[in-house]
Motif scaffolding. Structure first.
Motif, PDB file in Angstrom:
ATOM      1  N   GLU A 196      78.851  78.602   3.067  1.00  0.00           N
ATOM      2  CA  GLU A 196      79.887  79.612   2.857  1.00  0.00           C
ATOM      3  C   GLU A 196      79.668  80.791   3.797  1.00  0.00           C
ATOM      4  N   PRO A 202      82.052  87.628   2.274  1.00  0.00           N
ATOM      5  CA  PRO A 202      81.921  88.096   0.891  1.00  0.00           C
ATOM      6  C   PRO A 202      82.766  87.353  -0.121  1.00  0.00           C
ATOM      7  N   ARG A 203      83.698  86.511   0.331  1.00  0.00           N
ATOM      8  CA  ARG A 203      84.516  85.747  -0.618  1.00  0.00           C
ATOM      9  C   ARG A 203      83.877  84.413  -0.989  1.00  0.00           C
ATOM     10  N   HIS A 204      82.721  84.124  -0.386  1.00  0.00           N
ATOM     11  CA  HIS A 204      81.962  82.909  -0.706  1.00  0.00           C
ATOM     12  C   HIS A 204      82.805  81.644  -0.513  1.00  0.00           C
ATOM     13  N   MET A 205      83.504  81.594   0.607  1.00  0.00           N
ATOM     14  CA  MET A 205      84.318  80.445   0.972  1.00  0.00           C
ATOM     15  C   MET A 205      83.841  79.897   2.315  1.00  0.00           C
ATOM     16  N   ALA A 223      82.518  76.740   3.007  1.00  0.00           N
ATOM     17  CA  ALA A 223      81.555  75.643   3.043  1.00  0.00           C
ATOM     18  C   ALA A 223      82.255  74.294   3.124  1.00  0.00           C
ATOM     19  N   THR A 262      87.913  80.946   5.281  1.00  0.00           N
ATOM     20  CA  THR A 262      86.860  81.712   4.614  1.00  0.00           C
ATOM     21  C   THR A 262      87.434  82.833   3.752  1.00  0.00           C
TER      22      THR A 262
END
Length: 447
Positions: A199, A202-205, A207, A251
């Motif tokens: 990822e 900061p949005r943890h996308m 991956a 992301t």
């Protein structure tokens, strides 16, 4: 007995409300932009929660008379509005999911539909549905609608193991529809030893893995296109070059490498515009047979500078992407603006940028190469003459509190721009479908 009859009546009323071909009265009105004086044509003007199709996709029907959109007038269904008469017609029945795909060559609409019972615990395939728009419009006008099956055809159903869903894009030959597949299926098609991306931001996308597959809308045949080690976002096609696909690494903000392209047979996978760590590239849209428009954002403050770049409005949500975790990108310390990437020469040219504020954000352009258009964080719309590099503010005041961004899309003939706008909204959020003309004096220009 009365209770049973009432339930039947309510069910029948619900069916009528959801029926394909249902007509709504015209709401068309012309409004003068209070700042620029541009005459804006609002094709919808009540607070019914309207949304245009995303700017990566076609908006107009093949005859150039109707625009397809979605609205709470018929929740989870597709609607069409006639640009001349303002008539509004429901053009689907039974719901849809993901992206609406309006064919350019035929009077057809394509979309995905979830099968009943689909979910994480019980995965199921999705249907791809074709709508005969010409037949819907003709029968609706005549007041002689038939059952939905007379207008909607199921092209096929994807195998459950594909975990298909999300964006869908119709190929330039209008024979294949491309869509995302799930991580398990994507992993099966990756080369052994491929390093998966983690990822990002900061949005943890972001991956991986992810992949793209396709269905033949005439036969229902399925083929696999490509797997990549990162999260796939928007999928679009080149309407003028069959078999050419553009997609992004999603992301939720800055990506390590946003734009990608691949051929329908899985060959030719490469970054469309190789970006630097300092470049925040976003909102790519194919605009001509050889070109994609991109936004290289200039919306963040330069750390340690004495003169900070204006970062947009203080309205909550209007100035995203300021978190430090996005890295050293998106400032005007480096070149920013509306970029045009040539697929064949691989050259990129920046054709314009706002002098301050966020910079251009969602972008589009005319297929003939004359115009580029973009919005910014203030929801203002700018037109660029690609020959002279002159930039003109066409419209503003579309409210930063709006439920979404304007997402400008240029018409196929390059004479007008469609946006979604909250200018007429009493609550400052609900949006309408709006057409902005290219100024006549610009259309008359000779080069």
């Amino acid at each position: 007995m009365k209770t049973a009859l009432l339930l039947v009546a309510l069910l029948l009323a619900g069916t009528a409300r959801a029926q394909i071909g249902r007509r709504f009265p015209s709401e068309k009105k012309v409004v003068k932009d209070p700042v620029t004086g541009t005459l804006l044509t609002f094709l919808t003007s009540t607070s019914a929660g309207d949304s245009k199709i995303y700017q990566t996709h076609n908006q107009w029907t093949a005859d150039g008379q109707w625009l397809i959109f979605r609205s709470n007038r018929a929740k989870d269904e597709a609607l069409a509005v006639n640009e001349k008469t303002g008539d509004i017609v429901q053009v689907s029945e039974g719901s849809y999911t993901g992206m609406l795909n309006v064919a350019r060559k035929a009077m057809k609409l394509y979309f995905m539909r979830n099968l009943p019972g689909a979910g994480k615990e019980r995965p199921a395939g999705v249907q791809i549905v074709e709508v005969d728009l010409a037949k819907v419009f003709a029968d609706s006008k005549a007041g002689k609608m038939q059952p939905a099956s007379a207008y909607q055809r199921i092209c096929g159903t994807t195998p459950p193991e594909l975990q298909a869903g999300g964006d869908m894009a119709l190929d330039g030959d209008e024979t294949w529809a491309y869509f995302r597949v799930g991580r398990d299926e994507a992993a099966r098609h990756l080369a052994p030893g491929t390093k998966l991306e983690a990822e990002f931001g900061p949005r943890h996308m972001g991956a991986g893995p992810a992949g793209i597959a396709a269905m033949n809308v005439q036969t229902g045949a399925i083929k696999y296109v490509v797997s990549v080690p990162f999260q796939v976002g928007h999928i679009q096609t080149n309407p003028w070059v069959p078999g050419e696909i553009v997609f992004c690494w999603e992301t939720g903000g800055k990506s390590p490498q946003r734009t990608w392209t691949v051929q329908a047979d899985g060959t030719g996978l490469r970054p469309l515009y190789p970006e630097a760590e300092t470049e925040w590239v976003t909102h790519e849209a194919v605009i001509s047979k050889d070109e994609t428009a991109i936004a290289i954002m200039g919306h963040r403050k330069i750390p340690g500078s004495t003169k900070e770049v204006a970062a947009g409005s203080a309205v909550s949500g209007a100035n995203p992407g300021q978190e430090a975790a996005w890295g050293p990108s998106g400032t005007r310390e480096k070149p920013t603006g509306l970029g045009i990437v040539n697929h064949r020469t691989r050259e990129m040219t920046i054709v314009g940028q706002t002098p301050s504020g966020s910079g251009l954000w969602h972008v589009s352009g005319s297929p003939d190469g004359r115009w580029a258009v973009g919005d910014d964080f203030s929801r203002s719309i700018y037109l660029i003459d690609r020959h002279t590099r002159e930039m003109r503010l066409l419209s503003t005041g579309h409210k930063e509190t709006a439920a979404d961004h304007p997402h400008p899309t240029m018409s196929p003939d390059g004479t007008k721009i469609e946006i979604q706008s909250a200018m007429l909204s009493a609550d400052g959020r609900s949006m309408n479908i709006c057409i902005i003309p290219v100024p006549q004096e610009w259309l008359k220009r000779k080069y």
